[in-house]
Scaffold this active site. Structure first.
Site, short mmCIF file in Angstrom:
data_model
loop_
_atom_site.label_atom_id
_atom_site.label_comp_id
_atom_site.label_asym_id
_atom_site.label_seq_id
_atom_site.Cartn_x
_atom_site.Cartn_y
_atom_site.Cartn_z
N ASP A 197 93.12 -28.55 -45.35
CA ASP A 197 92.97 -29.95 -45.69
C ASP A 197 93.26 -30.16 -47.17
O ASP A 197 94.01 -31.06 -47.56
CB ASP A 197 91.53 -30.39 -45.38
CG ASP A 197 91.43 -31.88 -45.21
OD1 ASP A 197 90.35 -32.42 -45.45
OD2 ASP A 197 92.44 -32.50 -44.86
N ASP A 200 87.06 -35.57 -39.42
CA ASP A 200 85.95 -35.17 -40.28
C ASP A 200 84.64 -35.21 -39.55
O ASP A 200 83.84 -34.27 -39.64
CB ASP A 200 85.88 -36.11 -41.48
CG ASP A 200 87.03 -35.88 -42.42
OD1 ASP A 200 87.65 -36.86 -42.85
OD2 ASP A 200 87.31 -34.71 -42.71
#
Lengths: 458, 248
Positions: A269, A376
């Site tokens: 990420d 997330d």
């Protein structure tokens, strides 16, 4: 731009907020068609963040510059206000995100602790081909690292595939894919989940009732997520979908692989968002060039941003304003896009239209919306769920991971408000979560157990 | 992190509904600080235990006492650190605000800080007990006290309250540079933890703890600007049915 500027010229503060809000927010999709485009960009959107403070700044400043008269004075005032707004909304966003993340984690932990199905080992996904039932520790470690490599490569491939699809405007394909994924999530996984919960509590349910319940749940979910629906309902569906996905991950990822994957995904990420050639960044930039909203799908939106009397002009105004904003900024905060990965994994996608609907003509309060990618949610819940499942029946570890993740989220939002740059949301939280999991499980637990057995208090 | 706290406070100022924002984010920060202090103290204890002979009962007991005391001191140290952080945040806020005064007072933050600490400490003490309380079992079947759950609950409650009051006292002491207040808080904390060594002789641990709590409560109340008069007015107003004025 004219409309944009007129608005900001005519009034003082409120208008500054409004205009900045407008530009900051990814434009509410006026038509379904746009929604398709949006969903296309959804993945990268997953990396979308709260352009809370970020977009506001440049817009205000840009707006000030363009207004012409009395600009210099305006500018400094604008900057100050913008700082205040940044701070003001920053905290609000923190809270607006705490609640859904907490809810998702609670659902996952409650399920893990009560329904045994999700903690039983029942095979592995094909994305983690190496088994962990090996005799030696070294072999096991090696297998988990290999599993991670396979998983991350799948994710990278999917992301790149998505970027290509988006680049070549294959919106229909993406849209179809998203619909298929959400169908699977809303119907099949819910059916399995419901079945297991009923089994755990020994409640009998006949098939007609089951059919009606699942049908209604799924149909309403599809409508809410892909079309229009009340904001709260949509948020609830997104939370449920994230929880379902997280449960699937917790069940099918082998022990050590899960932890290594969590670590690797946060590194991925970080890189995908901050590196200039990262796929997510490219996706975002492509969407910016086209002045399209990037993927309202796969995003959890905590509030709607409506503007006043901006139906038609809105789209026009949005273009230029977004341009200004885009030009001034580097990118957005990219939230995880494991969505691709997962969707591949279980073909589950949960596209989420950012702005549940409704026309732009209505003016409600100018709620600054906060957006967090569903990926997330999923990975936070995976971490906490794994902690709940494997921490030898200890609740302290779960609690510690929960607090760590929330603090990580807080810090990420803070950094965003400070740097006004695109930042990934996973790394800080996952790092804290991992540190706290391992340290609490191995260090704090024996200490607290000893204290509790002697009934000592510190 | 200072900015973050600043944001929290700022939000409260700018929006009425934002009053809830300050405690929420501050509490979680506080909880985090407590966790870190617990982590560090467990680390020390763990190392000490691993490095020592597990068969020696007295040594283990001694190490436990040492672990508890060290943990208490570390908690107070982190409270101080948090205070320093908060100071910076508030200064930043004041610099940023339009009228030069902070939207949130250090006392409110002290209260929230104390609550955060207390909640986290209480949660960690109780949650495993609560989970066990659900399951099948008999309390004290091996000859231990049968009042285990009850006394644990009371003890946790008194600790949570104490942490709240200590937060107020500690911050007040730091604000006004009264070191004896800070020392008093530390000594009280050590006392309460030390008293818990009397368990299962609950009279020795619970009663003094509650007395200490009452003392700390009165002290914190006075420091926050309350007085006997305020209290009386508050109670009397309620009784007379007139619109109650807050006591402090």
């Amino acid at each position: 731009m004219i409309t944009f500027m007129n608005n900001s010229d005519s009034e003082e503060e409120p208008c500054n907020e409004r205009t900045s809000l407008m530009s900051a927010e990814s434009p509410p999709v006026p038509s379904y068609q746009d929604g398709l485009q949006a969903s296309a960009a959804g993945e990268a959107q997953a990396h979308r963040k709260r352009r809370a403070g970020s977009s506001r700044g440049p817009n205000n400043i840009a707006g000030g510059e363009m207004s012409g008269s009395g600009v210099p004075v305006r500018e400094s005032a604008l900057e100050n206000e913008e700082e205040e707004l940044t701070l003001k909304y920053g905290a609000k966003h923190v809270i607006m995100l705490f609640v859904p993340v907490t809810l998702c984690m609670i659902v996952v932990v409650a399920t893990i602790k009560s329904v045994r199905f999700y903690t039983e080992k029942n095979g592995q996904l094909i994305y983690t081909p190496f088994s962990e039932d090996t005799p030696s520790v070294g072999q096991r470690l090696l297998n988990s690292v290999l599993n991670t490599i396979v998983m991350i490569s799948v994710i990278i491939v999917m992301t790149v595939f998505l970027v290509l699809l988006y680049k070549y405007r294959c919106y229909k394909f993406i849209h179809g894919w998203l619909i298929l994924s959400s169908l699977m999530l809303l119907f099949l996984f819910t059916y399995i989940y419901l079945g297991e919960v009923l089994k755990t509590y020994n409640v009998a349910m006949d098939y007609p009732t089951l059919f009606i319940v699942i049908w209604n749940f799924g149909a309403v979910g599809m409508i809410c997520i892909h079309w229009k629906g009340p904001l709260q309902l949509q948020q609830a569906y997104l939370i449920m979908i994230s929880a379902l996905m997280a449960l699937v991950f917790i069940k099918y990822l082998p022990e050590w692989s899960a932890w290594v994957i969590l670590g690797a995904i946060s590194i991925y990420d970080l890189m995908a968002v901050l590196c200039p050639k990262g796929p997510l960044r490219m996706l975002v930039e492509t969407a910016q060039e086209r002045n399209e909203p990037i993927f309202p799908a796969l995003i959890y939106s905590s509030a709607m941003m409506w503007t006043v009397g901006m139906a038609k002009p809105d789209t026009a105004a949005r273009g230029p304003s977004q341009q200004t904003w885009d030009a001034a900024e580097d990118g957005r905060e990219h939230l995880r896009s494991p969505s691709h990965a997962e969707s591949q994994m279980s073909e589950t996608r949960s596209p989420v239209p950012t702005h549940p609907i409704t026309s732009l003509e209505e003016l409600e309060e100018e709620e600054r919306g906060v957006k967090l990618g569903l990926g997330d949610f999923i990975f936070y819940s995976v971490l906490v769920g794994k902690a709940a499942a494997t921490a030898s029946g200890d609740w302290n570890t779960t609690l510690a991971c929960f607090v760590a993740i929330l603090i990580g989220l807080c810090l990420t939002l803070l950094l965003l408000a400070v740097f006004k740059k695109a930042l990934p949301a996973l790394p800080i939280s996952i790092t804290f979560g991992l540190i706290f999991y391992f340290s609490t499980d191995n260090l704090v637990r024996p200490f607290m157990d000893t204290l509790a057995s002697h009934q000592l208090y510190i | 992190m200072a900015q973050g706290l600043g944001t929290a406070a700022r939000a409260q100022h700018s929006r009425g509904s934002g009053t809830a924002l300050v405690p929420a984010s501050s509490v979680s920060f506080r909880a985090f600080f407590w966790l870190v202090s617990l982590l560090l103290s467990s680390l020390i204890w763990f190392i000490a235990v691993k490095a020592s002979d597990p068969q020696d009962e007295r040594l283990q007991k001694g190490l436990l006492i040492f672990g508890v005391m060290f943990s208490v001191l570390l908690q107070e140290a982190f409270r101080f650190l948090y205070y320093k952080l908060l100071r910076k945040a508030i200064e930043g806020l004041v610099a940023l605000s339009e009228d030069g005064c902070s939207p949130i007072s250090i006392q409110q933050m002290a209260y929230v800080a104390g609550v955060g600490f207390g909640l986290m400490s209480g949660a960690f003490s109780m949650i495993n007990l609560l989970a066990d309380a659900l399951g099948p079992g008999t309390v004290g079947i091996h000859g231990d006290s049968q009042l285990y759950f009850l006394t644990s609950a009371f003890m946790t409650m008194v600790l949570i309250f104490l942490h709240t009051f200590w937060g107020i006292l500690f911050f007040h002491g730091c604000e006004h540079r009264r070191w004896w207040e800070i020392a008093a808080v530390i000594i009280m904390h050590l006392t309460v933890s030390g008293l818990s060594f009397c368990n299962p002789l609950y009279v020795g641990s619970l009663v003094p703890s509650y007395l200490l709590m009452a003392a700390a409560a009165a002290w914190a109340y006075v420091l926050s600007g309350g007085s006997a008069q305020n209290l009386r007015r508050f109670l009397l107003c309620l009784r007379s049915g007139a619109s109650p004025q807050p006591g402090s």
